[in-house]
Design an enzyme around this catalytic site. Structure first.
Site, PDB file in Angstrom:
ATOM      1  N   LEU A  14       0.851  -1.199   0.000  1.00  0.00           N
ATOM      2  CA  LEU A  14       0.000   0.000   0.000  1.00  0.00           C
ATOM      3  C   LEU A  14       0.884   1.246   0.000  1.00  0.00           C
ATOM      4  O   LEU A  14       0.987   1.961   0.992  1.00  0.00           O
ATOM      5  CB  LEU A  14      -0.925   0.004   1.219  1.00  0.00           C
ATOM      6  CG  LEU A  14      -2.196  -0.808   1.058  1.00  0.00           C
ATOM      7  CD1 LEU A  14      -2.967  -0.880   2.361  1.00  0.00           C
ATOM      8  CD2 LEU A  14      -3.081  -0.231  -0.033  1.00  0.00           C
ATOM      9  N   HIS A  15       1.528   1.461  -1.119  1.00  0.00           N
ATOM     10  CA  HIS A  15       2.406   2.615  -1.281  1.00  0.00           C
ATOM     11  C   HIS A  15       1.998   3.378  -2.526  1.00  0.00           C
ATOM     12  O   HIS A  15       1.528   2.790  -3.492  1.00  0.00           O
ATOM     13  CB  HIS A  15       3.862   2.169  -1.413  1.00  0.00           C
ATOM     14  CG  HIS A  15       4.333   1.422  -0.210  1.00  0.00           C
ATOM     15  ND1 HIS A  15       4.676   2.049   0.960  1.00  0.00           N
ATOM     16  CD2 HIS A  15       4.483   0.109   0.022  1.00  0.00           C
ATOM     17  CE1 HIS A  15       5.037   1.149   1.851  1.00  0.00           C
ATOM     18  NE2 HIS A  15       4.917  -0.054   1.307  1.00  0.00           N
TER      19      HIS A  15
END
Length: 93
Positions: A14-15
Site C-alpha cells: 500500500l504505497h
C-alpha cells in the site's frame, strides 16, 4: 463491529499509487472504515497519510473494520480491491 482480514494483493504494498486507489475507494464506500496491520492500531482508511504510515507490504495481512450501517457490503468491496490488487473499487462482490 464488522471486520475483514485480507492480504495485500499489490506487489508493492500500500504505497503511492495503490494507496491512492485504496483511499479513493474507502472514501467512496460511504461508511467510515479503519485499516490496520494485523497486530497494529487502526487508522482512518480515507486518509492518504494514515494509510501510507502503515507501511503495509505486498502479501501482508491487514484488517479493515467499520461499525456503520451497511459496513458489510463496503468492507467486502474494499477487501476484494485490496486482495486482488485492483485498479478501482469493484461494482459488485
Amino acid at each position: 463491529m464488522a471486520e475483514r482480514r485480507v492480504n495485500v494483493g499489490w506487489a508493492e504494498g500500500l504505497h503511492a499509487r495503490p494507496a491512492s486507489i485504496f483511499v479513493r475507494a474507502a472514501t467512496a464506500a460511504g461508511v467510515p472504515v479503519t485499516i490496520s496491520k494485523a497486530d497494529g492500531n487502526p487508522v482512518n482508511a480515507a486518509s492518504m497519510l494514515a494509510v501510507l504510515s502503515l507501511g503495509a507490504q505486498g502479501g501482508e495481512e491487514i484488517v479493515l473494520a467499520s461499525d456503520a450501517e451497511g459496513a458489510d457490503i463496503a468492507l467486502d468491496r474494499l477487501a476484494k480491491l485490496v486482495a486482488e490488487g485492483l485498479e478501482e473499487l469493484p461494482e459488485t462482490v
